[in-house]
Design a protein around this motif. Sequence first.
Motif, PDB file in Angstrom:
ATOM      1  N   ALA A 167      74.765  40.775  74.021  1.00  0.00           N
ATOM      2  CA  ALA A 167      75.865  41.632  72.726  1.00  0.00           C
ATOM      3  C   ALA A 167      74.759  41.154  71.551  1.00  0.00           C
ATOM      4  O   ALA A 167      73.927  40.147  71.607  1.00  0.00           O
ATOM      5  N   GLY A 168      75.361  42.482  70.867  1.00  0.00           N
ATOM      6  CA  GLY A 168      74.308  42.404  69.192  1.00  0.00           C
ATOM      7  C   GLY A 168      72.603  42.510  69.290  1.00  0.00           C
ATOM      8  O   GLY A 168      72.383  43.064  68.540  1.00  0.00           O
ATOM      9  N   ALA A 169      72.388  43.067  70.533  1.00  0.00           N
ATOM     10  CA  ALA A 169      71.098  43.699  71.075  1.00  0.00           C
ATOM     11  C   ALA A 169      71.615  44.642  70.382  1.00  0.00           C
ATOM     12  O   ALA A 169      71.672  45.163  70.413  1.00  0.00           O
ATOM     13  N   ASP A 170      69.662  44.935  70.084  1.00  0.00           N
ATOM     14  CA  ASP A 170      68.809  46.446  69.848  1.00  0.00           C
ATOM     15  C   ASP A 170      69.134  47.381  70.868  1.00  0.00           C
ATOM     16  O   ASP A 170      68.502  47.377  72.291  1.00  0.00           O
ATOM     17  N   THR A 171      69.677  48.252  70.605  1.00  0.00           N
ATOM     18  CA  THR A 171      69.589  49.212  71.753  1.00  0.00           C
ATOM     19  C   THR A 171      69.460  50.839  70.899  1.00  0.00           C
ATOM     20  O   THR A 171      68.818  50.896  69.552  1.00  0.00           O
ATOM     21  N   ASP A 172      69.486  51.806  71.600  1.00  0.00           N
ATOM     22  CA  ASP A 172      68.762  53.257  71.008  1.00  0.00           C
ATOM     23  C   ASP A 172      69.947  54.263  70.999  1.00  0.00           C
ATOM     24  O   ASP A 172      70.019  56.101  70.480  1.00  0.00           O
ATOM     25  N   VAL A 173      71.192  53.906  70.970  1.00  0.00           N
ATOM     26  CA  VAL A 173      72.276  54.843  71.217  1.00  0.00           C
ATOM     27  C   VAL A 173      73.991  54.086  69.936  1.00  0.00           C
ATOM     28  O   VAL A 173      74.057  53.180  70.500  1.00  0.00           O
ATOM     29  N   ALA A 174      74.194  55.063  68.866  1.00  0.00           N
ATOM     30  CA  ALA A 174      75.091  54.452  68.216  1.00  0.00           C
ATOM     31  C   ALA A 174      76.745  55.623  68.060  1.00  0.00           C
ATOM     32  O   ALA A 174      76.009  56.232  68.811  1.00  0.00           O
ATOM     33  N   ILE A 175      76.995  54.972  67.964  1.00  0.00           N
ATOM     34  CA  ILE A 175      79.106  55.957  68.099  1.00  0.00           C
ATOM     35  C   ILE A 175      79.934  55.459  67.021  1.00  0.00           C
ATOM     36  O   ILE A 175      80.030  54.686  66.411  1.00  0.00           O
ATOM     37  N   ALA A 176      80.516  56.319  66.772  1.00  0.00           N
ATOM     38  CA  ALA A 176      81.340  56.845  65.349  1.00  0.00           C
ATOM     39  C   ALA A 176      82.688  57.121  66.253  1.00  0.00           C
ATOM     40  O   ALA A 176      82.690  57.863  67.118  1.00  0.00           O
ATOM     41  N   ILE A 177      83.846  56.430  65.024  1.00  0.00           N
ATOM     42  CA  ILE A 177      85.019  56.993  65.576  1.00  0.00           C
ATOM     43  C   ILE A 177      85.480  56.926  64.686  1.00  0.00           C
ATOM     44  O   ILE A 177      85.944  56.475  63.125  1.00  0.00           O
TER      45      ILE A 177
END
Length: 433
Positions: free
Chosen positions: A289-299
């Motif tokens: 949880a909270g680790a850096d990743t390369d995909v983001a989502i907006a709602i």
Amino acid sequence: MKTHPYFKFLFLFAVLAVVSCSKKEDPFVEQGPALVLELKSDAGNGELEVVSIDQVVNFTVIGNDDQDYTSLANILVNDVEIEGSSYTFGELGNYQVKAIYDDVVSNVLTFEVLAETERALTVSVTKAMRNQTVTFGLLDNEGTDTSDEATFYVNNTAIEGNTYSSNNVGDFEVYAEYVVNNETYTSATKNFAVYIPKRKVVVEDYTGTWCGFCPAVALAIDELRAATEHVSIVAIHKTAASLPDPLDFPRIQELQDMFGVSNGFPKGQINRTVAWPDPYPSGQILSMAGADTDVAIAINSKLTGANLTVEVKVVYENGSTPGDKVVVYLLENGVVAPQANYFNETPGHPYEGLGNPIEDYVHNDALRNSLSDLFGDAIPSTPAFQEFKKNYTFTVPSNYVGENLSFVVMVVDQDNNAKNSQFASINEAKNFE
């Protein structure tokens, strides 16, 4: 013949469950698409349109049913209704225009009328990923981009050209200096931000109101939420053979079959495909949880009456992967229904002495419907930093409590592993983060 107390409890709880269920209809109801209105203008439909003083702009209103609602809708300029579908911009300033028909509100168009020496600053991305290029524009009073004649300042430091990117997370300010008739002017200041996506772990709780051991998972989830905000919770209810569940999700067996979730609840799943075994250790989830990743989502959702519209956006730092899909779940919170509790006589347990069943148990995060395909809608090939956007409409059944609805959206790979997720309340615009 005497009846064992345990069977008396089963009979009592079955009656309670049936009564509760009678107050709730089947949550999985096929509905026609809700009406969505799109407002357009003959001056343009961009984020910001610059128009001349005394310019007349004509508007049209089109529904997602391909019908023209222009003559039926009310058009408002700065929240004041106008006559007809045309408007003359007679004064300098900023204007927001929207249309309303039968309580359905359209998108908003923004216009600006500038003096000869004024310029309108535009920012291509107000929430940018690290290293994503942000482009600045500078429109004159005729709508012409004059950015090549200006100097842009980011956090009070002049930059080369009109683009900017940063590897550093933070909030930024930008303004422009430009010359008109040998005099130097400064535009208004605008803000943008740079972020690194953080992973929100999906935790799915396979549960039932009849399941006396199921509150154990609910307690573990409460501990998770106290430790991190980077978890998205989905409670998936199932009716027992003889004990109905008022929050039963009729397609739960499809999920169980796909992900190998056996009966004998409770069952916990992490990111859809990984078992979260008893005693449901938080460390297994907190390590991700909270680790850096390369995909983001907006709602961004809007509920007007029974009409629900949801816009989902996905952006990748490195581009999509073949087989990626988006899953959009509609949840309901605050549903009060009796909950079986086998911990009622367990010394020191948080649920000791609360009764069996717990009469006024509050159920949250209950899966009500999947607005997408249950296993996800395909995401087409999407380059780095380019937004994928998909809109969903749904007519909310009368037995749902609208203000208690929420969403969990996941991006999953071709093997249905959740790569990242996002959650949002109803009527909330949850940006990339």
